[in-house]
Design a protein around this motif. Structure first.
Motif, mmCIF file in Angstrom:
data_model
loop_
_atom_site.group_PDB
_atom_site.id
_atom_site.type_symbol
_atom_site.label_atom_id
_atom_site.label_comp_id
_atom_site.label_asym_id
_atom_site.label_seq_id
_atom_site.Cartn_x
_atom_site.Cartn_y
_atom_site.Cartn_z
ATOM 1 N N UNK A 291 0.837 -1.192 0.000
ATOM 2 C CA UNK A 291 0.000 0.000 0.000
ATOM 3 C C UNK A 291 0.873 1.244 0.000
ATOM 4 N N UNK A 292 1.908 1.206 0.835
ATOM 5 C CA UNK A 292 2.781 2.369 0.921
ATOM 6 C C UNK A 292 3.481 2.623 -0.402
ATOM 7 N N UNK A 293 3.954 1.556 -1.007
ATOM 8 C CA UNK A 293 4.640 1.707 -2.290
ATOM 9 C C UNK A 293 3.707 2.310 -3.331
ATOM 10 N N UNK A 294 2.482 1.806 -3.357
ATOM 11 C CA UNK A 294 1.519 2.306 -4.349
ATOM 12 C C UNK A 294 1.165 3.761 -4.071
ATOM 13 N N UNK A 295 0.962 4.098 -2.800
ATOM 14 C CA UNK A 295 0.630 5.482 -2.449
ATOM 15 C C UNK A 295 1.770 6.407 -2.869
ATOM 16 N N UNK A 296 2.968 5.937 -2.654
ATOM 17 C CA UNK A 296 4.144 6.695 -3.065
ATOM 18 C C UNK A 296 4.054 6.979 -4.566
ATOM 19 N N UNK A 297 3.706 5.939 -5.298
ATOM 20 C CA UNK A 297 3.676 6.064 -6.751
ATOM 21 C C UNK A 297 2.653 7.083 -7.216
ATOM 22 N N UNK A 298 1.477 7.147 -6.529
ATOM 23 C CA UNK A 298 0.458 8.122 -6.960
ATOM 24 C C UNK A 298 0.636 9.449 -6.232
ATOM 25 N N UNK A 299 1.727 9.560 -5.478
ATOM 26 C CA UNK A 299 2.054 10.849 -4.857
ATOM 27 C C UNK A 299 1.199 11.200 -3.649
ATOM 28 N N UNK A 300 0.670 10.180 -2.961
ATOM 29 C CA UNK A 300 -0.210 10.489 -1.833
ATOM 30 C C UNK A 300 0.237 9.814 -0.552
ATOM 31 N N UNK A 301 1.547 9.512 -0.478
ATOM 32 C CA UNK A 301 2.025 8.782 0.688
ATOM 33 C C UNK A 301 1.722 9.536 1.980
ATOM 34 N N UNK A 302 1.810 10.864 1.925
ATOM 35 C CA UNK A 302 1.589 11.648 3.148
ATOM 36 C C UNK A 302 0.129 11.689 3.566
ATOM 37 N N UNK A 303 -0.788 11.256 2.731
ATOM 38 C CA UNK A 303 -2.197 11.272 3.093
ATOM 39 C C UNK A 303 -2.670 9.929 3.638
ATOM 40 N N UNK A 304 -1.743 9.068 3.986
ATOM 41 C CA UNK A 304 -2.083 7.677 4.348
ATOM 42 C C UNK A 304 -3.084 7.586 5.501
ATOM 43 N N UNK A 305 -3.022 8.543 6.433
ATOM 44 C CA UNK A 305 -3.947 8.479 7.569
ATOM 45 C C UNK A 305 -5.100 9.468 7.446
ATOM 46 N N UNK A 306 -5.250 10.082 6.281
ATOM 47 C CA UNK A 306 -6.330 11.055 6.109
ATOM 48 C C UNK A 306 -7.676 10.352 5.987
ATOM 49 N N UNK A 307 -8.731 11.135 6.220
ATOM 50 C CA UNK A 307 -10.085 10.629 5.984
ATOM 51 C C UNK A 307 -10.504 11.046 4.578
ATOM 52 N N UNK A 308 -11.335 10.263 3.932
ATOM 53 C CA UNK A 308 -11.772 10.615 2.576
ATOM 54 C C UNK A 308 -12.302 12.040 2.477
ATOM 55 N N UNK A 309 -13.033 12.521 3.518
ATOM 56 C CA UNK A 309 -13.608 13.854 3.428
ATOM 57 C C UNK A 309 -12.536 14.939 3.375
ATOM 58 N N UNK A 310 -11.296 14.577 3.759
ATOM 59 C CA UNK A 310 -10.228 15.576 3.755
ATOM 60 C C UNK A 310 -9.502 15.636 2.419
ATOM 61 N N UNK A 311 -9.928 14.805 1.469
ATOM 62 C CA UNK A 311 -9.228 14.733 0.189
ATOM 63 C C UNK A 311 -10.004 15.446 -0.907
ATOM 64 N N UNK A 312 -9.273 15.942 -1.909
ATOM 65 C CA UNK A 312 -9.941 16.495 -3.077
ATOM 66 C C UNK A 312 -10.445 15.335 -3.935
ATOM 67 N N UNK A 313 -11.288 15.667 -4.907
ATOM 68 C CA UNK A 313 -11.834 14.632 -5.775
ATOM 69 C C UNK A 313 -10.747 13.829 -6.472
ATOM 70 N N UNK A 314 -9.758 14.528 -6.963
ATOM 71 C CA UNK A 314 -8.687 13.842 -7.685
ATOM 72 C C UNK A 314 -7.908 12.906 -6.773
ATOM 73 N N UNK A 315 -7.682 13.368 -5.555
ATOM 74 C CA UNK A 315 -6.974 12.516 -4.594
ATOM 75 C C UNK A 315 -7.780 11.269 -4.271
ATOM 76 N N UNK A 316 -9.081 11.484 -4.109
ATOM 77 C CA UNK A 316 -9.940 10.331 -3.795
ATOM 78 C C UNK A 316 -9.866 9.293 -4.904
#
Ligand SMILES: Nc1ncnc2c1ncn2[C@@H]1O[C@H](COP(=O)(O)OP(=O)(O)OP(=O)(O)O)[C@@H](O)[C@H]1O
Ligand SMILES: Nc1ncnc2c1ncn2[C@@H]1O[C@H](COP(=O)(O)OP(=O)(O)OP(=O)(O)O)[C@@H](O)[C@H]1O
Ligand SMILES: [Mg+2]
Ligand SMILES: [Mg+2]
Lengths: 273, 237, 225, 249, 249
Positions: free
Chosen positions: D125-150
């Protein structure tokens, strides 16, 4: 009739009769053309509504006679149905002119309303099922006693036997029904009441016929309404001449009590004990 | 000076506003006891209502035949009749068929009978508010039917339902006020008692209102807070 | 058992009296619902005002009726008001007044909710057309709000009908009281009277409320799609 | 190795689908080879979403067959739970579970469905998140993300199941242009790494850039299958020409 | 007559707008001549919608001035009801009134606000509906229309007030490509007929085709104003280049 069109009238009168002093109350009643008397609707044989919706009973007999003598026609009485707990508020807020709903004279009540001379004597009584007859108040320890809210029975037991567990109901109907359903060991109420009830309910007996001191039952009027009060006292004295209270007894109570009870033990003629 | 006195007189005479504090203090324990009873009954009623509502809502959500019809009938009966009549029937009517239930039993039974349908509707509303696309993305992850309910539908449904469930709790608490009619010594009944015996009307009513405020105000504030928090979780800041 | 119950109802005046009692119940509900529907709309509009003070006052009024049970209000009206002000009002009048006050609060909240649930761009596009404040409400907002609030309003009406049962507790002679008088009267002839009478009243309430709540559900389903 | 020589991963044979008697797919035939990127184009309502939904078993079909690695998804007893692990799908609406954090969203499938080791999945999961550039959002809630991030998280969630093939249904339809780009870049990256994909989109530039083959559908039929250059510059059917015209001013 | 010589219809001078202390427009200067078509481009959140809403008085402004035909919309006593009749606006969401038919939606403004003769407005409405190809839907309810149809009706509704200038805020953002085209075609037609328009859009092809001038905004400022050819082929600012890159694959 206890409902319907009369009510609009009452609301109007209320505004006129506002204020502490009720001087001229007789005049007002005469103008209005009806005498409003608060009676029970569920306490046979004193005050109840029969199957045709007519008010009947001992209190009602006397109330009708009051109307006849004051306004010349006994149909000019308007019966307002009250419950034990709201008899004082009804007087205070001018909803009725007189309360004749088996109203026992007590100290607290005297603070709030003015009682006329009595027409009946009463003590408390306790009725219970034959199977587990209660013959002394001590037998009630740890058992539930049924009372009717706002009655002298509740008052007496709360003050003198605070440890008893009371089941309190708004209405007579409910209290007696609860006794029949076996919800309490006994029911405490005016002895006149329980005697009458036990008579017509086989299986139940009044094991304690008198409890506490003997009190009186009297018509009550709003505090300060001396004019009406004096009229009632006078009227009771007048009625004594024809033994009217006794007649009312014979008509309404005798069929219930039979010959077991002497009328003199219950009724007061002419307002004099 | 003069005016002040006349006002005091007025309140005393006309409005009867000079409260009998002695009477109030004397009767505080009575109200305290009644308040606990009210709370206990409401708690019991709410608990059973929730249980009943849960069963009902699952049956309605999955549209289980027969059971669904029965529950539908129950919900309509319960929602369209007053609690007072329900408890009168339970308390005074049923003994005539030989079923005599105690005051407390009748009270909790009545509250649960009434509350069950309200809870069921609240929970079902929550379950149906979970969007179809949520369920589909669960499915496309390969979740089994049970896993779907466990991990996706239920947590969300519950949070959707919280406002309605909370409102139902308050509703049931308030409804306990009619239980005095079957000799339950709740706040209402105690008040009626005092009015009937001592005729201290204003004092008794004041204590009644204050008691309800003490119980319901914090609860209502808490639920408003909870509702806002849940909505925040749903839609974001 | 059923026979004697039927006999009790249909001989003498009993059934007529019960229906008369029902009429009192319906009369109370009808008057209260009608009036509070109108006052409620006014109150709802008041609640959407921007003024902080008005908002707080409205909120207080609403919460007072949300938090304190209706029965308590009935008691306050019945015992409290009379004993404080010495005003003489019939129980039925008190019930109607309390119901109107309560209904106004609840109805107002329904109206407010409906108005606020309208998407903001509805009022934006109304304004963009040059509609005045009054025209905006008259032609755009209120017609839409009415649809949204109709189901909730009918539900409120159902609740008010149900709550009329409390009137008996402040001495109004309505269906329940008549029922109790009949039970009392029949205590020797029909010992099971309370089962039948309370059962009957239970069903009568159901018959009054069920069509209303069905209607509300239908409208809700129709307009939510 | 050109894609023509690779094995056929998914085969759709004469697929028919009706909604309440109304035919929506009228006999679809399509073969997808391993590593191939298929872009499905077509006017609204032509049945693109329905096709993807059928492939994932979200809709029952009336006729025809679907074979995944030669095994039928229609005949006999089909364990959809098993099959859906091999088919990842991302929808138009951002369908993250709102009551779970990003990480919990991603872990749910692998740990609960595939019963894989949590720590091992976490690595991935971490590797994949890294790849899509969202590693730092790993503990975020969906409501805290933009549409594209979601949407990028939704893609990671699907990828973490190690699917054989990915289905994308207009994943950028409700995004702002900049977010559209973020998401499409992730998909372009996947294509480069050889993921087999079927993509429904309205982004013509992206379609041209990513597709190995373009499938053009109209009212429940496949009208044209062609390479992207050929399709966009020289469409064969009249309907396709008309459709492409919409995007020219 | 080239647009440079025409009168200035709308002048925006040093417009500042804040939301709760947060500046959203930081000094916008722009002049729109009669008959000119301005396309406003810019990343999400840069303040495009806010700008249009200020022009229409839907948002109060903190500083600066707006002049319509030389008359200030800010200073002195402003009759917005009067001014809004001269400024038509169409929003992203299909904002037809759902409780009125198409015709009632169109007639509301002209008859109630402008107090015009119903029959006369009806004539105009019919002509306009004819022009957008929706004459046969005159008695339909909004819910019976597709998104594209709703937007075309919304345009007719605004046009029927005979406005001096029209504002369009991403009117095609939530539409399918074919519907996008329907709506944009109507707007292209309006431009040809000389309607003054300010258009916010994300459709680059359309922007290039319709614009007389392109205004590029970023975080509350206007970064660049240029002719469409110049802007799309040779943007001057770095930020604009970056923005345009998003649409290239
Ligand atoms: N659940 C359903 N019930 C009935 N008809 C449906 C359902 N889902 C889709 N349809 C119909 O099936 C047809 C194809 O729908 P589908 O969603 O597959 O189109 P699409 O090509 O994905 O369009 P879009 O580009 O708008 O997403 C449409 O005519 C639609 O109305
Ligand atoms: N009502 C509001 N209250 C507070 N802030 C707002 C409000 N409306 C907009 N904003 C903020 O103002 C800024 C500009 O918003 P605006 O809607 O004008 O952007 P936009 O350029 O139209 O973006 P998009 O392309 O997404 O529509 C944004 O940062 C937004 O968060
Ligand atoms: Mg689709
Ligand atoms: Mg915008």
């Amino acid at each position: 009739g206890q409902t319907g069109g009369d009510q609009a009238n009452n609301a109007n009168n209320a505004n006129k009769s506002n204020g502490a002093s009720s001087a001229g109350s007789l005049e007002e009643i005469k103008q209005r053309g009806t005498l409003r008397i608060g009676v029970f609707s569920d306490k046979p044989p004193f005050g109840y509504v029969d199957a045709n919706g007519q008010n009947q009973g001992f209190d009602v007999e006397i109330a009708r006679r009051f109307a006849k003598d004051l306004l010349g026609d006994e149909s000019k009485v308007e019966f307002v149905l009250v419950e034990a707990a709201n008899r004082v508020p009804y007087l205070e807020s001018n909803k009725v002119d007189i309360i004749m709903a088996n109203f026992t004279v007590t100290e607290e009540r005297k603070q709030k309303v003015d009682f006329a001379n009595p027409y009946m004597k009463v003590a408390l009584g306790i009725v219970s099922p034959d199977g587990a007859l209660i013959t002394s108040i001590d037998q009630l320890q740890g058992k539930k006693v049924i009372v009717n809210k706002g009655t002298t029975a509740q008052d007496y037991l709360t003050k003198n036997h605070p440890d008893l567990e009371l089941l309190k109901y708004d209405q007579n109907t409910e209290a007696f029904e609860a006794l029949k359903d076996g919800r309490g060991a006994a029911l405490a109420h005016d002895n006149t009441e329980v005697l009458a009830w036990a008579k017509s309910n086989p299986g139940f007996t009044v094991g304690v016929p008198t409890l506490g001191s003997t009190d009186t039952i009297a018509p009550a009027v709003k505090k300060g309404d001396t004019e009406l009060l004096n009229w009632i006292n006078q009227e009771l004295a007048e009625l004594a001449k024809e033994n009217f209270v006794k007649q009312a007894y014979e008509k309404t109570l005798l069929p219930v009590y039979g010959d077991d009870v002497k009328p003199e033990e219950l009724i007061v003629e002419g307002g004099k004990l | 000076m003069c005016e002040q006195r006349s006002f005091a007189e007025w309140t005393e005479r006309e409005a009867g506003m000079n409260l009998n504090w002695e009477f109030i203090l004397q009767n505080i324990p009575l109200y305290e006891k009644a308040a606990w009873l009210t709370l206990k009954l409401a708690f019991g009623g709410t608990l059973f209502s929730l249980l009943l509502g849960l069963i009902c809502s699952v049956i309605m959500y999955y549209r289980i035949p027969l059971l669904k019809t029965i529950m539908g009938g129950y919900i309509e009966l319960s929602r369209n009749t007053p609690l007072l009549i329900q408890v009168y029937f339970l308390y005074f009517g049923l003994p005539k068929l030989g079923v005599t239930l105690s005051e407390t039993t009748c009270a909790i039974l009545g509250l649960s009978f009434l509350g069950g349908s309200y809870m069921a509707e609240a929970l079902r509303g929550g379950m149906e508010a979970v969007s179809k696309s949520q369920i589909e993305s669960g499915l496309s992850l390969g979740l089994s039917r049970w896993q779907l309910i466990r991990y996706v539908v239920f947590p969300q449904a519950f949070s959707f339902s919280i406002p309605a469930l909370g409102a139902n709790c308050i509703f049931l608490l308030k409804e306990t006020s009619v239980l005095g009619a079957i000799a339950i010594l709740d706040l209402m009944n105690v008040t009626k008692d005092l009015i009937g015996m001592y005729y201290q009307t204003v004092e008794s009513l004041l204590m009644l209102v204050v008691s309800y405020l003490i119980i319901l105000l914090p609860l209502s504030l808490f639920l408003t807070w909870l509702e806002r928090k849940v909505r925040y979780a749903e839609f974001g800041p | 058992m059923l026979n004697s119950a039927l006999e009790m109802l249909f001989t003498s005046q009993n059934i007529v009296r019960l229906l008369e009692g029902l009429l009192v119940t319906i009369r109370i509900a009808f008057i209260a619902i009608l009036i509070s529907a109108c006052t409620g709309i006014a109150f709802g509009l008041l609640m959407t005002m921007k003024s902080k003070l008005i908002k707080v006052l409205c909120r207080l009024y609403l919460e007072a009726f949300r938090i304190i049970p209706v029965l308590v209000w009935l008691f306050i009206g019945y015992f409290g008001i009379t004993s404080v002000f010495n005003i003489h009002l019939e129980g039925e009048v008190i019930v109607i007044i309390v119901f109107i006050l309560w209904g106004t609060a609840e109805m107002g909240d329904i109206v407010r909710g409906a108005l606020e649930s309208l998407p903001r761009h509805q009022s934006d596009s109304g304004k963009a057309l040059g509609l005045s404040f009054g025209q905006l409400y008259r032609y755009v907002l209120i017609p839409q709000a009415v649809r949204r609030m109709l189901p909730a309003t009918i539900n409120l009406a159902t609740r008010m009908v149900k709550t009329t049962s409390l009137a008996v507790l402040i001495g109004v002679v309505e269906i329940l009281k008549v029922g109790q008088q009949i039970i009392e009267n029949a205590r020797f002839t029909v010992p099971t009277a309370s089962f039948w009478i309370y059962g009957l009243i239970f069903m009568l309430y159901f018959i009054m409320c069920y069509p209303l709540s069905r209607l509300a559900k239908r409208l809700e389903a129709k307009w939510s799609s | 190795m050109s894609s023509e020589q690779r094995e056929i991963l998914l085969a759709i044979k004469d697929l028919h689908k009706e909604y309440g008697g109304k035919p929506v797919l009228k006999g679809i035939d399509l073969q997808v080879r391993r590593g191939e990127v298929i872009v499905v184009l077509g006017p609204s309502g032509c049945g693109k979403s329905t096709l993807l939904r059928c492939l994932n078993g979200l809709e029952p079909i009336q006729k025809g067959d679907i074979l995944l690695s030669g095994q039928s998804l229609i005949r006999g007893k089909v364990d959809w739970g098993q099959i859906r692990q091999q088919i990842g799908m991302v929808f138009q609406n951002y369908d993250l579970f709102p009551h779970m954090t990003v990480l919990e969203n991603i872990l749910l499938g692998p740990t609960k469905v595939q019963n894989r080791e949590r720590s091992q999945v976490m690595e991935q999961a971490k590797a994949l998140l890294e790849r899509v550039g969202l590693f730092d959002r790993i503990d975020a809630w969906p409501r805290e993300l933009s549409g594209g991030q979601k949407q990028r998280i939704a893609i990671v969630r699907a990828l973490c199941m190690n699917p054989e093939i990915m289905l994308f249904d207009e994943v950028t339809a409700s995004l702002d242009p900049e977010m559209v780009r973020e998401v499409l870049d992730v998909m372009l990256g996947l294509a480069k790494q050889g993921m087999t994909m079927i993509i429904v989109t309205h982004e013509m530039g992206f379609a041209q850039a990513v597709a190995d083959r373009v499938v053009f559908m109209d009212s429940g039929n496949i009208c044209e299958i062609a390479g992207p250059q050929e399709f966009f510059n020289n469409p064969r059917t009249e309907r396709a020409k008309q459709f492409l015209n919409i995007f020219q001013y």
